[in-house]
Design a protein around this motif. Structure first.
Motif, PDB file in Angstrom:
ATOM      1  N   ILE A  59     -26.338 -35.865  59.629  1.00 59.30           N
ATOM      2  CA  ILE A  59     -27.139 -35.260  58.560  1.00 59.30           C
ATOM      3  C   ILE A  59     -28.548 -35.838  58.512  1.00 59.30           C
ATOM      4  O   ILE A  59     -29.503 -35.113  58.220  1.00 59.30           O
ATOM      5  CB  ILE A  59     -26.438 -35.385  57.196  1.00 59.30           C
ATOM      6  CG1 ILE A  59     -27.160 -34.518  56.168  1.00 59.30           C
ATOM      7  CG2 ILE A  59     -26.347 -36.817  56.752  1.00 59.30           C
ATOM      8  CD1 ILE A  59     -26.392 -34.312  54.901  1.00 59.30           C
ATOM      9  N   GLY A  62     -30.585 -34.136  61.154  1.00 62.16           N
ATOM     10  CA  GLY A  62     -30.746 -32.742  60.755  1.00 62.16           C
ATOM     11  C   GLY A  62     -31.795 -32.571  59.675  1.00 62.16           C
ATOM     12  O   GLY A  62     -32.606 -31.643  59.718  1.00 62.16           O
ATOM     13  N   LEU A  63     -31.789 -33.474  58.698  1.00 61.91           N
ATOM     14  CA  LEU A  63     -32.802 -33.426  57.636  1.00 61.91           C
ATOM     15  C   LEU A  63     -34.194 -33.702  58.188  1.00 61.91           C
ATOM     16  O   LEU A  63     -35.169 -33.035  57.809  1.00 61.91           O
ATOM     17  CB  LEU A  63     -32.468 -34.432  56.543  1.00 61.91           C
ATOM     18  CG  LEU A  63     -31.269 -34.099  55.663  1.00 61.91           C
ATOM     19  CD1 LEU A  63     -30.975 -35.242  54.707  1.00 61.91           C
ATOM     20  CD2 LEU A  63     -31.519 -32.814  54.909  1.00 61.91           C
ATOM     21  N   ALA A  65     -35.265 -33.174  61.237  1.00 61.27           N
ATOM     22  CA  ALA A  65     -35.678 -32.003  62.020  1.00 61.27           C
ATOM     23  C   ALA A  65     -36.090 -30.855  61.105  1.00 61.27           C
ATOM     24  O   ALA A  65     -37.060 -30.138  61.387  1.00 61.27           O
ATOM     25  CB  ALA A  65     -34.550 -31.567  62.943  1.00 61.27           C
ATOM     26  N   ALA A  66     -35.379 -30.674  60.002  1.00 60.11           N
ATOM     27  CA  ALA A  66     -35.710 -29.601  59.060  1.00 60.11           C
ATOM     28  C   ALA A  66     -37.060 -29.856  58.390  1.00 60.11           C
ATOM     29  O   ALA A  66     -37.847 -28.919  58.201  1.00 60.11           O
ATOM     30  CB  ALA A  66     -34.606 -29.461  58.016  1.00 60.11           C
ATOM     31  N   VAL A  99     -36.657 -23.395  60.322  1.00 61.95           N
ATOM     32  CA  VAL A  99     -36.193 -24.564  59.563  1.00 61.95           C
ATOM     33  C   VAL A  99     -34.669 -24.685  59.667  1.00 61.95           C
ATOM     34  O   VAL A  99     -34.136 -25.768  59.944  1.00 61.95           O
ATOM     35  CB  VAL A  99     -36.646 -24.473  58.090  1.00 61.95           C
ATOM     36  CG1 VAL A  99     -36.012 -25.573  57.251  1.00 61.95           C
ATOM     37  CG2 VAL A  99     -38.158 -24.546  57.993  1.00 61.95           C
ATOM     38  N   GLY A 100     -33.969 -23.602  59.472  1.00 61.06           N
ATOM     39  CA  GLY A 100     -32.510 -23.639  59.549  1.00 61.06           C
ATOM     40  C   GLY A 100     -32.006 -23.944  60.942  1.00 61.06           C
ATOM     41  O   GLY A 100     -31.069 -24.724  61.131  1.00 61.06           O
ATOM     42  N   SER A 103     -32.452 -27.676  61.806  1.00 66.90           N
ATOM     43  CA  SER A 103     -31.507 -28.571  61.132  1.00 66.90           C
ATOM     44  C   SER A 103     -30.096 -28.401  61.674  1.00 66.90           C
ATOM     45  O   SER A 103     -29.380 -29.380  61.859  1.00 66.90           O
ATOM     46  CB  SER A 103     -31.523 -28.337  59.621  1.00 66.90           C
ATOM     47  OG  SER A 103     -30.918 -27.105  59.303  1.00 66.90           O
ATOM     48  N   GLY A 107     -28.606 -31.438  63.496  1.00 65.49           N
ATOM     49  CA  GLY A 107     -27.705 -32.090  62.549  1.00 65.49           C
ATOM     50  C   GLY A 107     -26.251 -31.724  62.666  1.00 65.49           C
ATOM     51  O   GLY A 107     -25.384 -32.441  62.184  1.00 65.49           O
ATOM     52  N   LEU A 113     -26.435 -29.129  55.234  1.00 68.04           N
ATOM     53  CA  LEU A 113     -27.641 -28.758  55.971  1.00 68.04           C
ATOM     54  C   LEU A 113     -28.101 -27.321  55.726  1.00 68.04           C
ATOM     55  O   LEU A 113     -29.308 -27.099  55.576  1.00 68.04           O
ATOM     56  CB  LEU A 113     -27.456 -29.032  57.463  1.00 68.04           C
ATOM     57  CG  LEU A 113     -27.485 -30.504  57.843  1.00 68.04           C
ATOM     58  CD1 LEU A 113     -27.197 -30.694  59.319  1.00 68.04           C
ATOM     59  CD2 LEU A 113     -28.824 -31.102  57.486  1.00 68.04           C
ATOM     60  N   SER A 117     -31.689 -26.666  54.166  1.00 71.98           N
ATOM     61  CA  SER A 117     -32.605 -25.849  54.963  1.00 71.98           C
ATOM     62  C   SER A 117     -33.169 -24.700  54.136  1.00 71.98           C
ATOM     63  O   SER A 117     -34.359 -24.378  54.238  1.00 71.98           O
ATOM     64  CB  SER A 117     -31.888 -25.284  56.185  1.00 71.98           C
ATOM     65  OG  SER A 117     -31.465 -26.307  57.015  1.00 71.98           O
ATOM     66  N   ALA A 183     -29.178 -22.089  60.173  1.00 74.77           N
ATOM     67  CA  ALA A 183     -28.488 -23.382  60.265  1.00 74.77           C
ATOM     68  C   ALA A 183     -27.025 -23.208  60.626  1.00 74.77           C
ATOM     69  O   ALA A 183     -26.473 -23.972  61.425  1.00 74.77           O
ATOM     70  CB  ALA A 183     -28.619 -24.139  58.937  1.00 74.77           C
TER      71      ALA A 183
END
Length: 188
Positions: A59, A62-63, A65-66, A99-100, A103, A107, A113, A117, A183
């Motif tokens: 997570i 993933g956060l 990257a988002a 964005v999705g 993540s 992630g 996520l 996202s 995502a």
């Protein structure tokens, strides 16, 4: 008339009524199955199929990257609005999906996520629209985009409120849905 009798050491002699060519097949097994020596899932004798490595469930990455994708997508979306002087729906969908996707791909399948996202895509669309308004206003006012964006943020926000309409808010919803589904698809 008599028919010739094959010698007793021929392969078909060992299999009454069987395939006379069974002994000549490469890799033939005693039951007559030429594929018996292969591994399951390897139709041509190669290595067996191995499934892809499962996606990580991280997570934190993933956060991160988002957030990075949201900042970049907001800048691109703002530049599109500033250049065209119009909000473009496909660009808002692109913001949400980028964005999705970022993540989910980085992630993994963490259930938080897609929700995060969607929220970050709302923020990205908002700041992209503000940046676009700043670019448009900077062409008409004697200030730079950064000065307008950072020093006069309240006035810029009031300008955005006066300029926004139903379509502006619809782009928020579209971006959030695109981020959520992006995502989910990237993680699966």
């Amino acid at each position: 008339m008599s028919q010739p009798v094959p010698p007793p050491n021929q392969p078909h002699d060992a299999q009454p009524g069987g395939n006379p060519f069974a002994g000549q097949q490469p890799g033939a097994q005693p039951g007559g199955n030429p594929f018996a020596g292969q591994q399951p899932g390897a139709p041509f004798g190669g290595a067996p199929f191995t499934p892809p490595v499962p996606v990580r469930n991280n997570i934190g990455l993933g956060l991160a990257a988002a957030v990075v994708a949201a900042v970049v997508a907001a800048a691109v979306y703002g530049a599109i609005i500033g250049a065209t002087k119009h909000e473009i729906g496909y660009a808002a969908v692109g913001v949400g999906f980028v964005v999705g996707f970022a993540s989910g791909k980085v992630g993994g399948r963490n259930p938080a996520l897609p929700v995060v996202s969607a929220l970050l895509s709302l923020v990205a669309v908002y700041f992209g629209q503000l940046l676009g308004e700043a670019m448009i206003a900077a062409k008409e006012l004697p200030v730079t985009v950064s000065e307008l964006f950072f020093d006069h943020f309240g006035a810029l926000n009031e300008l955005w409120k006066a300029d926004s309409n139903f379509i502006s808010y619809l782009f928020f919803a579209v971006a959030a849905v695109a981020a959520f589904s992006g995502a989910k698809k990237a993680a699966g």
